[in-house]
Design an enzyme around this catalytic site. Structure first.
Site, PDB file in Angstrom:
ATOM      1  N   ALA A  34       0.844  -1.207   0.000  1.00 38.25           N
ATOM      2  CA  ALA A  34       0.000   0.000   0.000  1.00 38.25           C
ATOM      3  C   ALA A  34       0.872   1.246   0.000  1.00 38.25           C
ATOM      4  O   ALA A  34       0.714   2.133   0.827  1.00 38.25           O
ATOM      5  CB  ALA A  34      -0.916  -0.016   1.228  1.00 38.25           C
ATOM      6  N   TYR A  36       3.427   4.168  -2.489  1.00 39.78           N
ATOM      7  CA  TYR A  36       3.234   5.257  -3.452  1.00 39.78           C
ATOM      8  C   TYR A  36       2.668   4.747  -4.769  1.00 39.78           C
ATOM      9  O   TYR A  36       2.017   5.492  -5.491  1.00 39.78           O
ATOM     10  CB  TYR A  36       4.571   5.968  -3.701  1.00 39.78           C
ATOM     11  CG  TYR A  36       4.973   6.863  -2.557  1.00 39.78           C
ATOM     12  CD1 TYR A  36       4.565   8.189  -2.520  1.00 39.78           C
ATOM     13  CD2 TYR A  36       5.743   6.385  -1.507  1.00 39.78           C
ATOM     14  CE1 TYR A  36       4.913   9.023  -1.471  1.00 39.78           C
ATOM     15  CE2 TYR A  36       6.104   7.207  -0.453  1.00 39.78           C
ATOM     16  CZ  TYR A  36       5.688   8.528  -0.438  1.00 39.78           C
ATOM     17  OH  TYR A  36       6.025   9.338   0.604  1.00 39.78           O
ATOM     18  N   SER A 152       5.771  -3.571  -9.352  1.00 39.32           N
ATOM     19  CA  SER A 152       6.991  -2.927  -8.873  1.00 39.32           C
ATOM     20  C   SER A 152       8.006  -2.911 -10.011  1.00 39.32           C
ATOM     21  O   SER A 152       7.991  -3.779 -10.885  1.00 39.32           O
ATOM     22  CB  SER A 152       7.609  -3.723  -7.722  1.00 39.32           C
ATOM     23  OG  SER A 152       6.632  -4.128  -6.806  1.00 39.32           O
ATOM     24  N   THR A 153       8.915  -1.916  -9.978  1.00 39.84           N
ATOM     25  CA  THR A 153       9.964  -1.904 -11.000  1.00 39.84           C
ATOM     26  C   THR A 153      11.004  -2.950 -10.626  1.00 39.84           C
ATOM     27  O   THR A 153      11.556  -2.918  -9.536  1.00 39.84           O
ATOM     28  CB  THR A 153      10.613  -0.518 -11.077  1.00 39.84           C
ATOM     29  OG1 THR A 153       9.571   0.415 -11.304  1.00 39.84           O
ATOM     30  CG2 THR A 153      11.618  -0.440 -12.201  1.00 39.84           C
ATOM     31  N   GLU A 183       4.464   0.482 -13.661  1.00 38.89           N
ATOM     32  CA  GLU A 183       3.714   1.723 -13.457  1.00 38.89           C
ATOM     33  C   GLU A 183       4.605   2.915 -13.800  1.00 38.89           C
ATOM     34  O   GLU A 183       5.738   2.984 -13.350  1.00 38.89           O
ATOM     35  CB  GLU A 183       3.257   1.783 -11.987  1.00 38.89           C
ATOM     36  CG  GLU A 183       2.406   2.978 -11.667  1.00 38.89           C
ATOM     37  CD  GLU A 183       1.314   3.187 -12.705  1.00 38.89           C
ATOM     38  OE1 GLU A 183       0.445   2.334 -12.838  1.00 38.89           O
ATOM     39  OE2 GLU A 183       1.360   4.221 -13.423  1.00 38.89           O
ATOM     40  N   ALA A 290      17.020  22.404 -15.634  1.00 37.28           N
ATOM     41  CA  ALA A 290      18.262  22.205 -14.876  1.00 37.28           C
ATOM     42  C   ALA A 290      17.931  22.316 -13.389  1.00 37.28           C
ATOM     43  O   ALA A 290      17.019  23.040 -12.998  1.00 37.28           O
ATOM     44  CB  ALA A 290      19.271  23.276 -15.268  1.00 37.28           C
ATOM     45  N   SER A 291      18.642  21.563 -12.586  1.00 38.63           N
ATOM     46  CA  SER A 291      18.310  21.526 -11.157  1.00 38.63           C
ATOM     47  C   SER A 291      19.541  21.125 -10.369  1.00 38.63           C
ATOM     48  O   SER A 291      20.624  20.958 -10.932  1.00 38.63           O
ATOM     49  CB  SER A 291      17.197  20.511 -10.923  1.00 38.63           C
ATOM     50  OG  SER A 291      17.686  19.200 -11.155  1.00 38.63           O
ATOM     51  N   CYS A 298      13.181   6.292  -7.721  1.00 39.21           N
ATOM     52  CA  CYS A 298      13.281   5.466  -8.934  1.00 39.21           C
ATOM     53  C   CYS A 298      14.535   5.665  -9.776  1.00 39.21           C
ATOM     54  O   CYS A 298      15.201   4.690 -10.132  1.00 39.21           O
ATOM     55  CB  CYS A 298      12.065   5.720  -9.809  1.00 39.21           C
ATOM     56  SG  CYS A 298      10.562   5.132  -9.068  1.00 39.21           S
ATOM     57  N   LYS A 361      10.933  16.651  -4.860  1.00 43.28           N
ATOM     58  CA  LYS A 361      10.289  17.520  -5.851  1.00 43.28           C
ATOM     59  C   LYS A 361       9.076  18.126  -5.181  1.00 43.28           C
ATOM     60  O   LYS A 361       8.711  17.721  -4.074  1.00 43.28           O
ATOM     61  CB  LYS A 361       9.906  16.740  -7.108  1.00 43.28           C
ATOM     62  CG  LYS A 361       8.880  15.637  -6.838  1.00 43.28           C
ATOM     63  CD  LYS A 361       8.640  14.752  -8.036  1.00 43.28           C
ATOM     64  CE  LYS A 361       7.539  15.279  -8.915  1.00 43.28           C
ATOM     65  NZ  LYS A 361       7.039  14.281  -9.876  1.00 43.28           N
TER      66      LYS A 361
HETATM   67  C1  UDX Z   1       9.814   9.056 -12.089  1.00 49.08           C
HETATM   68  C2  UDX Z   1       9.247   8.916 -13.522  1.00 49.08           C
HETATM   69  O1  UDX Z   1       8.940  10.213 -14.034  1.00 49.08           O
HETATM   70  C3  UDX Z   1       8.004   8.038 -13.497  1.00 49.08           C
HETATM   71  O2  UDX Z   1       7.560   7.811 -14.833  1.00 49.08           O
HETATM   72  C4  UDX Z   1       8.334   6.697 -12.855  1.00 49.08           C
HETATM   73  O3  UDX Z   1       7.179   5.882 -12.769  1.00 49.08           O
HETATM   74  C5  UDX Z   1       8.921   6.904 -11.466  1.00 49.08           C
HETATM   75  O4  UDX Z   1      10.068   7.777 -11.541  1.00 49.08           O
HETATM   76  P1  UDX Z   1       9.222  10.525  -9.958  1.00 49.08           P
HETATM   77  O5  UDX Z   1      10.540  10.061  -9.448  1.00 49.08           O
HETATM   78  O6  UDX Z   1       8.034  10.390  -9.079  1.00 49.08           O
HETATM   79  O7  UDX Z   1       8.845   9.755 -11.317  1.00 49.08           O
HETATM   80  O8  UDX Z   1       9.319  12.073 -10.338  1.00 49.08           O
HETATM   81  P2  UDX Z   1       9.861  12.884 -11.616  1.00 49.08           P
HETATM   82  O9  UDX Z   1       8.880  13.924 -11.930  1.00 49.08           O
HETATM   83  O10 UDX Z   1      10.277  12.014 -12.714  1.00 49.08           O
HETATM   84  O11 UDX Z   1      11.149  13.636 -11.018  1.00 49.08           O
HETATM   85  C6  UDX Z   1      12.314  12.931 -10.618  1.00 49.08           C
HETATM   86  C7  UDX Z   1      13.385  13.905 -10.205  1.00 49.08           C
HETATM   87  O12 UDX Z   1      13.890  14.633 -11.328  1.00 49.08           O
HETATM   88  C8  UDX Z   1      12.902  14.979  -9.213  1.00 49.08           C
HETATM   89  O13 UDX Z   1      13.897  15.199  -8.247  1.00 49.08           O
HETATM   90  C9  UDX Z   1      12.722  16.208 -10.085  1.00 49.08           C
HETATM   91  O14 UDX Z   1      12.838  17.405  -9.374  1.00 49.08           O
HETATM   92  C10 UDX Z   1      13.873  16.018 -11.064  1.00 49.08           C
HETATM   93  N1  UDX Z   1      13.669  16.735 -12.342  1.00 49.08           N
HETATM   94  C11 UDX Z   1      12.609  16.423 -13.141  1.00 49.08           C
HETATM   95  C12 UDX Z   1      14.601  17.694 -12.737  1.00 49.08           C
HETATM   96  O15 UDX Z   1      15.568  17.977 -12.033  1.00 49.08           O
HETATM   97  N2  UDX Z   1      14.411  18.324 -13.945  1.00 49.08           N
HETATM   98  C13 UDX Z   1      13.366  18.038 -14.766  1.00 49.08           C
HETATM   99  O16 UDX Z   1      13.276  18.646 -15.842  1.00 49.08           O
HETATM  100  C14 UDX Z   1      12.433  17.063 -14.349  1.00 49.08           C
HETATM  101  P1  ADP Z   2       6.603   2.082  -3.848  1.00 43.07           P
HETATM  102  O1  ADP Z   2       7.142   3.487  -3.924  1.00 43.07           O
HETATM  103  O2  ADP Z   2       7.255   1.137  -4.848  1.00 43.07           O
HETATM  104  O3  ADP Z   2       5.109   1.995  -3.861  1.00 43.07           O
HETATM  105  P2  ADP Z   2       6.662   1.862  -0.959  1.00 43.07           P
HETATM  106  O4  ADP Z   2       7.850   1.630  -0.092  1.00 43.07           O
HETATM  107  O5  ADP Z   2       5.965   3.178  -0.919  1.00 43.07           O
HETATM  108  O6  ADP Z   2       7.115   1.499  -2.440  1.00 43.07           O
HETATM  109  O7  ADP Z   2       5.547   0.755  -0.640  1.00 43.07           O
HETATM  110  C1  ADP Z   2       5.773  -0.610  -0.612  1.00 43.07           C
HETATM  111  C2  ADP Z   2       4.855  -1.222   0.456  1.00 43.07           C
HETATM  112  O8  ADP Z   2       4.912  -2.639   0.337  1.00 43.07           O
HETATM  113  C3  ADP Z   2       5.244  -0.895   1.910  1.00 43.07           C
HETATM  114  O9  ADP Z   2       4.172  -0.261   2.560  1.00 43.07           O
HETATM  115  C4  ADP Z   2       5.555  -2.275   2.527  1.00 43.07           C
HETATM  116  O10 ADP Z   2       5.149  -2.374   3.887  1.00 43.07           O
HETATM  117  C5  ADP Z   2       4.731  -3.194   1.640  1.00 43.07           C
HETATM  118  N1  ADP Z   2       5.181  -4.593   1.612  1.00 43.07           N
HETATM  119  C6  ADP Z   2       6.430  -5.065   1.388  1.00 43.07           C
HETATM  120  N2  ADP Z   2       6.432  -6.419   1.417  1.00 43.07           N
HETATM  121  C7  ADP Z   2       5.134  -6.815   1.642  1.00 43.07           C
HETATM  122  C8  ADP Z   2       4.480  -8.079   1.777  1.00 43.07           C
HETATM  123  N3  ADP Z   2       5.143  -9.229   1.652  1.00 43.07           N
HETATM  124  N4  ADP Z   2       3.144  -8.107   2.021  1.00 43.07           N
HETATM  125  C9  ADP Z   2       2.451  -6.947   2.138  1.00 43.07           C
HETATM  126  N5  ADP Z   2       3.015  -5.723   2.016  1.00 43.07           N
HETATM  127  C10 ADP Z   2       4.335  -5.645   1.776  1.00 43.07           C
END
Ligand code: UDX
Ligand code: ADP
Length: 497
Positions: A34, A36, A152-153, A183, A290-291, A298, A361
């Site tokens: 449960a 992100y 999950s990735t 995702e 730029a940042s 990820c 972010k």
């Molecule tokens: C990323 C991918 O975008 C998403 O498709 C994947 O599923 C998960 O990883 P996320 O990490 O949530 O998503 O955020 P994202 O908007 O991609 O930003 C990642 C980082 O890059 C942040 O720190 C953001 O501030 C930075 N960023 C993004 C920059 O510095 N410059 C940019 O132009 C865009």
């Molecule tokens: P993501 O960003 O990939 O969604 P998170 O760390 O936010 O990753 O969430 C992963 C969730 O999966 C955590 O809340 C963790 O407690 C749960 N989790 C991990 N292993 C198990 C499991 N075997 N059964 C149920 N939940 C699990």
């Protein structure tokens, strides 16, 4: 502790639930994890598919309690409203993993896959122990056929491992189909990304059973995603595509960040260059901001994953190529911290510095791999006294991240770190403001007021290019930012550092 649906229901909506039980759902989904990804994804599926019952389970009872409360465990714009509308209607959050797996036709594995911090592949390979545990649980519990969907990735061939675990531990007569359905949502815009995805990717076996499973998963998305946006591939292509998409996005940020350094040295402006370059439709204008470096759970993890794969395949030049994206990211963080120290007359020791933003972010409270953590660490190492303000990140989280990063106890950190409840308090009596996260509110502050409360000369270091620099300079600030040469009339490069 297990929680049944009726246990977690306020009495006034029990009626709705009994209706749902009477009208048998067309499909039951269980989502393991449960977090992100699992939380928002299932909220959208349930909201778009009233005919499907979705139960999100987690081993953390605290997380589940959060999802069942008014204070959801993650902050995501628009999520609260959706969850409030459909929770306990066809969306449930529960710790009863066994029951939910038992009942489900389709199971999402949505657990975290952090970079390994021990043994072979330390710092590179994905730690798949949570995925493996989830697969073993499924095999142990299931008495009926299931479609298991890896969300999950994961590294390429992870689905293969899940298949092996299921096959070798299954109850007699139970059949599994394993699909890859990565995702692509980004935090902060998860609801939009889920509602209007660029594409939905589904990878599965090229067999009759595999095609049927793909069709079933595709049917779920077709409730709201146009069919032409649902892409089906073989399992390995799907797994690899997710890693490559993240690697390419991160690569763009590192690319523009290298150019930011060239701009600072030459007088070009990185925003202008990014705009000019991005207008080429072959390049496109997105992800060219730029940042101070990319953060989040990820990008770094997935590039390391790709590097590990390349190394395992003895493709050293490929590994080296992608490693450079991470090296540039680290360098950019360090470079920004150096820019601060250098321009504050070569020393920040004992100086109060306001840090604006700690999340990786805007529009999220997530701090995983946030560049702010690294910038703060460099400044703490230099003896600065940091006053940190972030609109969403809790002080506990900030202390935890910084103590992990610096190796100091939270008590020792108290000498160097204070948490401010609002930005004006953070900036008062400070020598400098450092913008680390691009929260919208930072552009709207009363900088004249802030200037009047700060030490002189007053400095602003904009690591996100979100402030009006001309206005700030007209107030009297010395402004330094990523990707732009500072004007000549500022205090600049005071130190021979
Ligand atoms: C990323 C991918 O975008 C998403 O498709 C994947 O599923 C998960 O990883 P996320 O990490 O949530 O998503 O955020 P994202 O908007 O991609 O930003 C990642 C980082 O890059 C942040 O720190 C953001 O501030 C930075 N960023 C993004 C920059 O510095 N410059 C940019 O132009 C865009
Ligand atoms: P993501 O960003 O990939 O969604 P998170 O760390 O936010 O990753 O969430 C992963 C969730 O999966 C955590 O809340 C963790 O407690 C749960 N989790 C991990 N292993 C198990 C499991 N075997 N059964 C149920 N939940 C699990």
């Amino acid at each position: 502790m297990s929680t049944s649906h009726s246990d977690i229901l306020p009495s006034h909506i029990t009626h709705d639930i009994s209706n749902i039980r009477l009208n048998k759902p067309q499909l039951r989904i269980c989502c393991i994890g449960a977090g992100y990804v699992g939380g928002p994804t299932c909220a959208i599926i349930a909201s778009k598919c009233p005919n499907i019952q979705v139960t999100v389970v987690d081993i953390s009872s605290e997380r589940i309690a959060g999802w069942n409360s008014d204070a959801l465990p993650i902050f995501e714009p628009g999520l609260d409203e959706i969850v409030r509308k459909i929770r306990n209607r066809n969306l449930f959050f529960s710790t009863d993993i066994e029951k939910s797996i038992q009942e489900a036709d389709l199971i999402f594995i949505s657990v975290h896959t952090p970079t390994k911090s021990y043994g072979f592949g330390t710092g590179r390979a994905a730690d798949l122990r949570y995925v493996e545990e989830a697969a073993r649980q499924i095999a142990h519990i299931s008495k009926t056929d299931k479609i298991v969907v890896e969300k999950s990735t994961v590294p390429v061939k992870a689905c293969e491992s899940i298949k092996t675990i299921l096959k070798t531990n299954k109850h007699r007569g139970v059949n599994y189909q394993v699909l890859s359905n990565p995702e692509f949502l980004a935090e902060g815009s998860a609801i939009h990304d889920l509602l209007a995805p660029d594409r939905v990717l589904i990878g599965g076996d090229e067999t009759v059973e595999g095609s049927l499973a793909i069709k079933k998963l595709s049917w779920i998305y077709e409730h709201w995603v146009p069919k032409e946006k649902i892409l089906t591939t073989n399992t390995w292509s799907s797994e690899l595509s997710k890693l490559v998409a993240n690697a390419f996005l991160a690569q763009r940020i590192s690319s523009i960040n290298t150019i930011s350094a060239v701009c600072e040295a030459t007088g070009a402006s990185v925003s202008e260059v990014a705009k000019a370059v991005g207008l080429d439709s072959r390049i496109g204008n997105k992800f060219l901001n730029a940042s101070i470096g990319f953060g989040g759970s990820c990008f770094q993890k997935d590039i390391y994953n790709l590097i590990y794969l390349a190394e395992s395949l003895k493709l050293e030049p490929v590994a080296q190529y992608w490693l450079q994206v991470i090296k540039i990211n680290d360098w950019q963080r360090e470079r920004f911290a150096q820019m601060i120290v250098q321009n504050l007359f070569g020393s920040v020791s004992g100086k109060k510095i306001a840090i604006f933003g700690f999340a990786f972010k805007k529009d999220t409270a997530d701090t995983r791999e946030s560049s702010s953590i690294y910038v703060c660490r460099y400044l703490i190492d230099e003896g600065a006294s940091l006053h940190i303000y972030d609109p969403k990140v809790s002080s506990d989280r900030i202390y935890l991240d910084l103590s992990e990063q610096t190796g100091s106890t939270e008590r020792d950190l108290n000498d160097h770190v204070q948490i401010a409840n609002e930005p004006y308090e953070a900036a008062k009596d400070s020598h400098a403001i450092v913008v680390c996260t691009e929260w919208d509110e930072f552009a709207k502050l009363d900088y004249e007021l802030i200037y009047s409360t700060m030490q002189k000369p007053s400095f602003i270091f904009d690591g996100r290019l979100v402030l009006d620099h001309d206005h700030l300079m007209s107030i009297g600030f010395n402004v330094f930012c990523i990707g732009k040469k500072p004007p000549k009339n500022q205090f600049t490069n005071q130190s021979p550092l």
